[in-house]
Write a protein that holds these residues in place. Structure first.
Motif, mmCIF file in Angstrom:
data_model
loop_
_atom_site.group_PDB
_atom_site.id
_atom_site.type_symbol
_atom_site.label_atom_id
_atom_site.label_comp_id
_atom_site.label_asym_id
_atom_site.label_seq_id
_atom_site.Cartn_x
_atom_site.Cartn_y
_atom_site.Cartn_z
ATOM 1 N N ILE A 1 0.822 -1.204 0.000
ATOM 2 C CA ILE A 1 0.000 0.000 0.000
ATOM 3 C C ILE A 1 0.860 1.259 0.000
ATOM 4 C CG2 ILE A 1 -1.846 1.245 1.186
ATOM 5 C CD1 ILE A 1 -2.626 -1.503 -0.007
ATOM 6 N N ARG A 2 1.928 1.259 0.805
ATOM 7 C CA ARG A 2 2.762 2.451 0.929
ATOM 8 C C ARG A 2 3.982 2.422 0.005
ATOM 9 N NH1 ARG A 2 4.673 3.442 6.694
ATOM 10 N NH2 ARG A 2 5.135 5.494 5.777
ATOM 11 N N GLY A 3 4.245 1.281 -0.623
ATOM 12 C CA GLY A 3 5.368 1.184 -1.541
ATOM 13 C C GLY A 3 6.721 1.099 -0.867
ATOM 14 N N LEU A 4 6.761 0.722 0.423
ATOM 15 C CA LEU A 4 8.023 0.575 1.148
ATOM 16 C C LEU A 4 8.503 -0.871 1.036
ATOM 17 C CD1 LEU A 4 7.432 2.667 4.412
ATOM 18 C CD2 LEU A 4 9.012 3.191 2.538
ATOM 19 N N ARG A 5 9.040 -1.195 -0.088
ATOM 20 C CA ARG A 5 9.493 -2.564 -0.320
ATOM 21 C C ARG A 5 10.952 -2.701 0.130
ATOM 22 N NH1 ARG A 5 7.544 -6.655 -3.222
ATOM 23 N NH2 ARG A 5 5.921 -5.270 -4.041
ATOM 24 N N PRO A 6 11.242 -3.564 1.104
ATOM 25 C CA PRO A 6 12.621 -3.706 1.576
ATOM 26 C C PRO A 6 13.482 -4.476 0.590
ATOM 27 C CG PRO A 6 11.221 -5.297 2.678
ATOM 28 C CD PRO A 6 10.309 -4.427 1.843
ATOM 29 N N ASP A 7 14.751 -4.141 0.549
ATOM 30 C CA ASP A 7 15.702 -4.904 -0.253
ATOM 31 C C ASP A 7 16.159 -6.151 0.484
ATOM 32 O OD1 ASP A 7 15.897 -2.994 -2.463
ATOM 33 O OD2 ASP A 7 16.827 -1.689 -0.974
ATOM 34 N N LEU A 8 16.056 -6.115 1.825
ATOM 35 C CA LEU A 8 16.495 -7.248 2.633
ATOM 36 C C LEU A 8 15.732 -7.235 3.952
ATOM 37 C CD1 LEU A 8 20.075 -8.563 3.106
ATOM 38 C CD2 LEU A 8 18.797 -7.952 5.150
ATOM 39 N N VAL A 9 15.314 -8.410 4.394
ATOM 40 C CA VAL A 9 14.626 -8.549 5.690
ATOM 41 C C VAL A 9 15.554 -9.290 6.636
ATOM 42 C CG1 VAL A 9 12.636 -9.505 6.920
ATOM 43 C CG2 VAL A 9 12.346 -8.575 4.612
ATOM 44 N N PHE A 10 15.822 -8.670 7.769
ATOM 45 C CA PHE A 10 16.734 -9.227 8.771
ATOM 46 C C PHE A 10 15.993 -9.411 10.088
ATOM 47 C CE2 PHE A 10 19.700 -8.111 12.336
ATOM 48 C CZ PHE A 10 20.411 -9.300 12.350
ATOM 49 N N THR A 11 16.204 -10.556 10.722
ATOM 50 C CA THR A 11 15.577 -10.806 12.017
ATOM 51 C C THR A 11 16.495 -11.660 12.874
ATOM 52 O OG1 THR A 11 13.529 -11.515 13.119
ATOM 53 C CG2 THR A 11 14.379 -12.940 11.369
ATOM 54 N N THR A 12 16.129 -11.808 14.134
ATOM 55 C CA THR A 12 16.833 -12.704 15.047
ATOM 56 C C THR A 12 15.873 -13.814 15.450
ATOM 57 O OG1 THR A 12 16.153 -11.393 16.979
ATOM 58 C CG2 THR A 12 18.262 -10.838 15.958
ATOM 59 N N GLY A 13 16.290 -15.047 15.276
ATOM 60 C CA GLY A 13 15.428 -16.150 15.674
ATOM 61 C C GLY A 13 14.214 -16.302 14.791
ATOM 62 N N THR A 14 13.132 -16.792 15.380
ATOM 63 C CA THR A 14 11.946 -17.200 14.618
ATOM 64 C C THR A 14 10.858 -16.133 14.644
ATOM 65 O OG1 THR A 14 11.120 -18.346 16.603
ATOM 66 C CG2 THR A 14 12.391 -19.652 15.030
ATOM 67 N N ASN A 15 11.172 -14.941 14.154
ATOM 68 C CA ASN A 15 10.221 -13.832 14.225
ATOM 69 C C ASN A 15 9.422 -13.606 12.958
ATOM 70 O OD1 ASN A 15 10.590 -12.704 16.936
ATOM 71 N ND2 ASN A 15 12.684 -12.309 16.264
ATOM 72 N N CYS A 16 9.867 -14.144 11.820
ATOM 73 C CA CYS A 16 9.102 -13.947 10.590
ATOM 74 C C CYS A 16 9.465 -15.032 9.578
ATOM 75 C CB CYS A 16 9.333 -12.563 10.007
ATOM 76 S SG CYS A 16 11.034 -12.197 9.533
ATOM 77 N N PHE A 17 8.548 -15.256 8.647
ATOM 78 C CA PHE A 17 8.700 -16.336 7.673
ATOM 79 C C PHE A 17 9.403 -15.904 6.390
ATOM 80 C CE2 PHE A 17 4.998 -17.530 10.234
ATOM 81 C CZ PHE A 17 5.329 -18.825 10.587
ATOM 82 N N ASP A 18 9.630 -14.598 6.221
ATOM 83 C CA ASP A 18 10.148 -14.108 4.948
ATOM 84 C C ASP A 18 11.526 -13.468 5.087
ATOM 85 O OD1 ASP A 18 9.139 -12.045 6.480
ATOM 86 O OD2 ASP A 18 8.437 -10.876 4.774
ATOM 87 N N ALA A 19 12.278 -13.830 6.115
ATOM 88 C CA ALA A 19 13.595 -13.230 6.323
ATOM 89 C C ALA A 19 14.585 -13.680 5.262
ATOM 90 C CB ALA A 19 14.117 -13.579 7.707
ATOM 91 N N ASP A 20 15.476 -12.766 4.883
ATOM 92 C CA ASP A 20 16.590 -13.097 4.002
ATOM 93 C C ASP A 20 17.825 -13.491 4.809
ATOM 94 O OD1 ASP A 20 15.388 -12.248 1.362
ATOM 95 O OD2 ASP A 20 15.254 -10.361 2.469
ATOM 96 N N VAL A 21 17.977 -12.859 5.975
ATOM 97 C CA VAL A 21 19.097 -13.138 6.874
ATOM 98 C C VAL A 21 18.545 -13.271 8.290
ATOM 99 C CG1 VAL A 21 21.291 -12.315 7.816
ATOM 100 C CG2 VAL A 21 20.701 -11.825 5.426
ATOM 101 N N ILE A 22 18.945 -14.339 8.984
ATOM 102 C CA ILE A 22 18.514 -14.571 10.363
ATOM 103 C C ILE A 22 19.743 -14.730 11.242
ATOM 104 C CG2 ILE A 22 17.240 -16.055 11.951
ATOM 105 C CD1 ILE A 22 15.504 -16.968 9.665
ATOM 106 N N ALA A 23 19.787 -13.968 12.322
ATOM 107 C CA ALA A 23 20.821 -14.164 13.338
ATOM 108 C C ALA A 23 20.308 -15.179 14.346
ATOM 109 C CB ALA A 23 21.153 -12.844 14.028
#
Length: 396
Positions: free
Chosen positions: A85-107
């Protein structure tokens, strides 16, 4: 901001009071000029928000399990809205642990499958008073959920995993068959806060606040899951030592009730004190003569590393990732088995009775800790982000 890669950071909260979150805060504060960073969090502290954008996710009151399920749904919904809706498309999704299903990099700071294997015997109903059973049931259900999420997220070869210890790589291979797409990056340390002089200069003041005499030997344990930190074994060692001048301070978020019977039956009421976490954790290190953490499972705990930086002798187990930077007998003492109370008792006896040994171990520990900086850590994290962006074709 448009000329920099846009990174979405997904974490329930960020602050410097908790180990995992402290790592992310230190990294983001150093990488904010390199990337356009968007934070998807329920709570944010200790972050320079003039250089990042915070997208607040509402928090649901109630048990942790319920809030975690809500968090999983809410952060995905908010990011979907921003993307489509807002057009804020990330180039990379980063998370720690099991916080989201669409991460590119997980610590990955802990592999729960290994944690449950290590602590399973202590999760039995008979090990706890009836009053603790609702909390125990909550933990069992939560651990099972997280293990299922780990299986799905960590086994995906498209996701790059950042580990903070080599032992975590072994755990991932054992439980999820993950071998490739894995990097080990040791955590850093705030060298301006944690150093020997900072501890020594506050020792007298902090001991006075806690009513401790100078001639009393004080052991310290810091953490938010005391069962995982090996508190049962530590209390049993105190009982066996039968040294009324010895004191144990246990700081962190947890329920002391499961340990009250053990403390009472061992006659340790005057020797053990439970303390709340505090932002200036250096105050606790200033009070102590040694740090003892016989962890059943710890990927790479910050408290032992911080204690080392403060020139405190550290006793920990090989199941704590910090053991990877410790040489037994040189800059710390290592337990081959976290549940070996005989070995733990003997090591505590050595440290408490030999001031020269404490000084020697502490000096070598501080020398080791000085090599681990957040600048080094952040540079390595940034290189991994850049490589992930390049492989995905989204590098700017």
């Amino acid at each position: 901001m448009a000329d920099r890669p846009r990174i979405a950071v997904v974490s329930p909260f960020l602050d410097k009071k908790h180990g995992t979150e402290r790592c992310v805060v230190e990294e983001l504060n150093r990488l904010a000029d390199r990337y356009e960073i968007h934070l998807y969090c329920q709570r944010v502290e200790d972050v320079d928000l003039s250089r990042m954008v915070w997208h607040r996710i509402p928090q649901m009151p109630g048990p942790h399990l319920a809030n975690f399920l809500w968090w999983l749904a809410a952060n995905h919904a908010r990011r979907w809205w921003d993307r489509h809706i807002r057009g804020l498309r990330p180039d990379l999704v980063f998370t720690t642990g099991t916080n989201c299903f669409d991460a590119d990099v997980i610590a990955v700071y802990i592999v729960f499958a290994e944690f449950v294997r290590q602590t399973g015997a202590h999760l039995g109903w008979t090990h706890h008073p009836v009053a603790f059973w609702p909390r125990l049931l909550h933990r069992k259900v939560y651990y099972r959920l997280v293990r299922s999420l780990e299986r799905r997220m960590y086994s995906d070869p498209r996701v790059h995993l950042i580990l903070i210890a080599r032992k975590t790589a072994e755990d991932l291979k054992r439980f999820y068959g993950r071998v490739n797409g894995v990097s080990v990056v040791y955590m850093g340390l705030d060298q301006e806060t944690f150093h020997p002089e900072a501890r020594r200069s506050r020792r007298r003041e902090m001991r006075a606040q806690l009513g401790l005499r100078e001639d009393q030997i004080v052991l310290l344990l810091i953490g938010n899951d005391w069962k995982k930190k090996g508190l049962h074994a530590l209390l049993e060692s105190l009982r066996r030592l039968a040294n009324p001048g010895l004191r144990l301070l246990v700081a962190g978020h947890d329920d002391p009730r499961p340990y009250e019977k053990q403390i009472r039956e061992a006659g340790l009421e005057e020797q053990v004190r439970f303390l709340p976490p505090r932002a200036d954790v250096i105050s606790y290190y200033a009070t102590a003569d040694a740090y003892v953490g016989p962890s059943l499972e710890d990927t790479f705990a910050l408290p032992p590393l911080e204690a080392m930086a403060c020139a405190l002798p550290v006793i920990t187990s090989v199941t704590n990732g910090t053991a990877e930077i410790i040489v037994d007998g040189v800059n710390g003492l290592l337990l081959a088995n976290a549940t070996d109370v005989d070995d733990l008792t003997e090591k505590i006896r050595r440290v408490t009775q030999d001031a020269a040994l404490r000084d020697r171990l502490g000096e070598e520990a501080a020398r080791t800790a000085r090599q681990l900086t957040w600048d080094r850590n952040s540079e390595e994290i940034g290189a991994i982000f850049d490589e992930a962006l390049r492989k995905s074709g989204r590098a700017r």
